[in-house]
Design an enzyme around this catalytic site. Structure first.
Site, PDB file in Angstrom:
ATOM      1  N   GLU A 127      -3.325  -0.287 -16.478  1.00 45.28           N
ATOM      2  CA  GLU A 127      -3.289  -1.065 -17.719  1.00 45.28           C
ATOM      3  C   GLU A 127      -4.673  -1.420 -18.238  1.00 45.28           C
ATOM      4  OE1 GLU A 127      -0.770  -4.467 -17.387  1.00 45.28           O
ATOM      5  OE2 GLU A 127       1.004  -3.276 -16.999  1.00 45.28           O
ATOM      6  N   GLU A 133       5.817   0.475 -13.421  1.00 47.74           N
ATOM      7  CA  GLU A 133       6.122  -0.970 -13.365  1.00 47.74           C
ATOM      8  C   GLU A 133       7.192  -1.303 -14.384  1.00 47.74           C
ATOM      9  OE1 GLU A 133       3.038  -3.957 -13.848  1.00 47.74           O
ATOM     10  OE2 GLU A 133       1.673  -2.731 -12.636  1.00 47.74           O
TER      11      GLU A 133
END
Ligand code: GCO
Length: 481
Positions: free
Chosen positions: A198, A383
């Protein structure tokens, strides 16, 4: 850009939203997959990150990271806690492996603490740190659990931050050296690599909003920090491939549709939403998969892109890791130089405990874009998950039906996307055990398992048993009525 944009930053706007997380949620017209049977070979796993679970921050020669410094200040963390123990996984990793094994998971995504391997971020390896990851990988392999190691999950060595961090063109080279070291030292047994986690969150929340490490609030950093992570990622992929053959290499992005807030009449929100999409999604997808930056991102990163850089950022990957939680809502904000401001989701929508909209269709939207606009890369959902209602108390929700519902609905979208031609090879739940959730400390609990912070003892929640059945049958159950 406004100082409040981020999926976390939106959370406080939704006081009391925790209750919404416990609400039952029906499919409400969502398109269902034709079959609920996942193909054999589909990987099921759980995901974690080093700083959120390991603890033992000053044990066995580990060096400090930017999160040691930022998270060491109680004023930065919702409950004033720190990660010095976390889930104590540096010592209790066998408990985690037993839980993974007990659920039948075939894969585990964890991250390597850069400063545990290289206390100064570069130079000589810390043998004891290396030994820890060897033990962990071996313990996983002994149970037939495939290790997926993230190399950088936001915990930059403090020593590198002091030399300029991601604003410096040197940090990309250090990431490449560290990646090569890991491949040389662990690549005989560790085969799956995720370079970055991320990067968009690290850029925006860490360098612009300042609510995560390194805690900076400087719009001028947006360009260099974005580009240097992309550059480092490209160099790291090259370094891994040069270090040894037979590795499976990917990277993980926080993909989220950027939606204009309000109704169709709020047309002034459309352009800022597009611009935010370019900065959040395109600024990472495009340099990797297309070898350029979207126009709106170009304005910001342009001055930092040197000749030959995009040939480095564009690398073949074996999979793209997709992290998905919710869409983002953006509105026109004339008080901001960028005119981008945080908007609210439509009234009455379901929210999770973070105040994030529960909207699996956003995952479908991003998977469709990857299929249609980005050459349909092989995808792993690295995720997805939700927190128990935020609480200052340590108690978790053992009968977490809301989480089962959340996971099931997102998995329906994953299965549907596979049926529509997306090559999705696996799904990792965030996360295995309630852990230290960055600036939220221990108030957020994303685990399939709870943990007693006094004893370290883990207790499974209902969602753990649900996942176990799913992994065994490979068949996604219908909603419980
Ligand atoms: C992220 C990180 C995780 C978080 C999780 C829950 O996606 O932000 O990868 O470290 O804990 O997302 O917020």
């Amino acid at each position: 850009m406004d100082n409040n944009i981020s999926r976390r930053a939106l959370a406080p706007l939704m006081a009391g939203a925790g209750l919404a997380a416990t609400a039952a949620c029906g499919p409400m017209g969502t398109q269902q997959p034709a079959s609920r049977q996942f193909p054999s070979g589909f990987k099921w796993g759980a995901a974690t990150s080093a700083f959120q679970i390991e603890g033992a921050l000053d044990v066995d020669g580990r060096g400090p990271s930017i999160w040691d410094v930022f998270g060491g200040n109680p004023a930065h963390i919702a409950d004033g806690s720190n990660a010095s123990v976390a889930t104590d996984s540096y010592r209790r990793y066998m408990d985690d492996v037993a839980l993974l094994d007990g659920a039948g998971f075939g894969a585990y995504r964890f991250s390597i603490s850069w400063s545990r391997m290289l206390p100064e971020g570069a130079g000589a390896v810390n043998q004891k740190g290396l030994d820890y990851y060897r033990r962990l990988v071996d313990a996983l392999l002994a149970k037939n659990i495939e290790p997926y190691a993230t190399l950088f999950h936001w915990d930059l060595p403090q020593a590198l931050f002091e030399k300029g961090g991601w604003a410096s063109r040197d940090t990309p080279k250090r990431l490449a050296d560290y990646s090569a070291l890991v491949a040389h030292q662990l690549g005989d047994r560790l085969k799956n690599f995720i370079i970055l986690n991320e990067a968009a969150v690290h850029t925006v929340v860490g360098h612009l909003l300042g609510t995560q490490a390194p805690g900076l609030k400087d719009g001028k950093l947006l360009g260099p920090v974005t580009h240097h992570q992309n550059l480092g990622q490209g160099l790291a992929i090259q370094a891994l491939r040069a270090a040894r053959g037979g590795l499976t290499i990917g990277t993980t992005m926080a993909l989220a549709p950027s939606r204009a807030a309000g109704s169709v009449w709020d047309i002034m929100n459309i352009l800022p939403a597009r611009a935010f999409d370019a900065l959040w999604n395109g600024a990472y997808l495009d340099p990797l998969l297309r070898g350029n930056y979207p126009w709106a991102a170009q304005l910001i990163v342009g001055p930092f892109v040197k000749d030959g850089d995009v040939a480095i950022t564009r690398q073949p990957i074996d999979f793209l890791g997709v992290n998905y939680y919710s869409p983002t809502y953006i509105k026109f904000d004339k008080t901001n130089p960028s005119y981008i401001g945080p908007g609210l989701p439509p009234k009455g929508v379901e929210l999770d405990a973070f105040g994030r909209e529960i909207d699996p269709s956003g995952l479908g939207e991003m998977l469709t874009r990857l299929r249609d606009d980005y050459g349909n890369p092989h995808v792993l959902v690295t995720e997805n998950g939700c927190s128990d209602p935020l609480s200052m108390k340590a108690s978790a929700v053992p009968n977490d039906k809301f989480r089962i519902d959340y996971l099931r609905r997102h998995l329906e979208v994953v299965k549907l996307a596979m049926e529509k031609g997306s090559p999705i090879g696996g799904y990792f739940v965030w996360t295995l055990v309630d852990n230290w959730e960055w600036d939220q400390g221990f108030t957020a609990k994303f685990g399939l398992c709870a943990m007693d912070r006094k004893t370290g003892v883990r207790t499974t929640k209902a969602s753990y048993a649900w996942m176990k059945t799913l992994v065994k049958t490979m068949r996604l159950p219908h909603a419980e009525v």
